[in-house]
Design an enzyme around this catalytic site. Structure first.
Site, PDB file in Angstrom:
ATOM      1  N   GLU A  60      25.890  69.299  18.902  1.00 49.26           N
ATOM      2  CA  GLU A  60      25.253  69.724  20.210  1.00 49.26           C
ATOM      3  C   GLU A  60      25.182  71.195  20.616  1.00 49.26           C
ATOM      4  OE1 GLU A  60      24.983  65.456  20.281  1.00 49.26           O
ATOM      5  OE2 GLU A  60      26.677  66.946  20.051  1.00 49.26           O
ATOM      6  N   HIS A 129      29.056  57.365  28.650  1.00 49.31           N
ATOM      7  CA  HIS A 129      27.631  57.407  28.218  1.00 49.31           C
ATOM      8  C   HIS A 129      26.650  57.268  29.545  1.00 49.31           C
ATOM      9  CE1 HIS A 129      29.439  56.902  24.216  1.00 49.31           C
ATOM     10  NE2 HIS A 129      28.404  57.338  23.679  1.00 49.31           N
TER      11      HIS A 129
END
Length: 326
Positions: A60, A129
């Site tokens: 990322e 998450h």
């Protein structure tokens, strides 16, 4: 009007803008060959080719930085994070480069980029998450933070975000990609920074955003059965905040309850509560109430998830309290 899923509304927004402007491209993990982790980009590789629908490694920080550089060079990237939890790996790129470049370059460089992906909790994804990130990114000047509830809002806001010359944090939800709603056949845009009153009421203003809107719609109906008229304000944009719509509603009802995912300490609900007290204090008939996640990391078990997150029962109880019925 036609009925389509939220994932289809987001896809249409990107397709329409990419057909209009060759400088727009989509980049992220599994967006091309796999059609997107949540099938938002399904079929886009076939239409636009691998130079504009770009699969990336699991890095990322790398592809967020690449996108920011491309934006500074005149492109208009859309960067997809599989989940906003993974954006923490790219936090320096988003906060120290995307958010600050325009100011630090004295206006020489714009960063027209959209960072989008799933935000907040889904089902049984546990702590790493499930983070709702709006309070983190709304903290920094230079970033606009946008979200939606319905397919109509999703498409109109994403089209506006792609056309914006500033870096946009666009927050989606894994749990609502499959939800259907009405979307016009003709082209339209929803301006960033404009809230939407999802239900009109006279007794209390209920403020929220994102998928929590669906919880609040149930609350509106439940309170109606108790004789309480709730006005539901969907902020849609966290930053810039639509003060005009928010304050107008609170002045009318004299009461406010704010509910959202995220933690109570330093959260967006805290900021909104403060602003209501600062600007609407003389019109308030009761203190502002906040209903957010319990102050622990998101658990895995379904029963614990439901206990942690703000649901119909907790929001309804807060409304009764502000009405003096607790």
């Amino acid at each position: 009007m036609r009925q389509i899923q939220i994932r289809e509304a987001l896809r249409e927004a990107m397709q329409e803008e990419m057909r209009r402007d060759d400088s727009i491209f989509l980049m992220g993990e599994e967006v091309a060959q796999y059609n997107g982790a949540y099938k938002v980009s399904q079929g886009m590789l076939e239409e636009f080719g691998e130079s504009r629908i770009v699969d990336t490694p699991i890095s990322e920080g790398g592809f967020a930085g690449l996108g920011i550089g491309a934006a500074m060079a005149g492109m208009r990237p859309i960067i997809e994070f599989m989940t906003w939890n993974f954006s923490f790996v790219a936090f320096d790129q988003i906060v120290n480069t995307a958010a600050k470049t325009y100011q630090m370059s004295a206006g020489q460089y714009r960063v027209p980029i959209v960072f989008r992906g799933a935000n907040g909790a889904a089902e049984n994804l546990a702590a790493q998450h499930s983070t709702a990130v709006e309070s983190l990114y709304a903290h920094f000047p230079g970033l606009k933070v946008v979200t939606y509830a319905t397919p109509y809002d999703a498409k109109g806001l994403l089209k506006s975000a792609i056309r914006d010359d500033n870096p946009i944090v666009f927050l989606e939800s894994e749990m609502t990609y499959g939800l259907k709603g009405e979307v016009p056949t003709e082209e339209y845009y929803i301006p960033i920074g404009k809230a939407d009153v999802k239900a009109r009421g006279t007794d209390v203003t209920l403020v929220t955003w994102g998928k929590q809107v669906f919880v609040c719609q149930q609350v509106v109906e439940a309170m109606k059965a108790e004789g309480i008229s709730v006005e539901l304000v969907d902020l849609r944009t966290i930053r810039p905040l639509d003060h005009e719509t928010l304050f107008r509603s609170v002045v009318k009802t004299g009461r406010a309850v704010i509910t959202a995912e995220g933690h109570v300490f330093s959260g967006v609900a805290s900021e909104i509560s403060t602003r209501i007290h600062e600007h609407c204090f003389d019109h308030l008939d009761a203190p502002v109430q906040r209903v957010v996640n319990r102050d622990i990391n998101q658990p895995y078990a379904t029963v614990l998830e439901k206990a942690v997150m703000p649901g119909v029962d907790r929001v309804s109880a807060a409304i009764r309290k502000t009405m003096g019925r607790s």
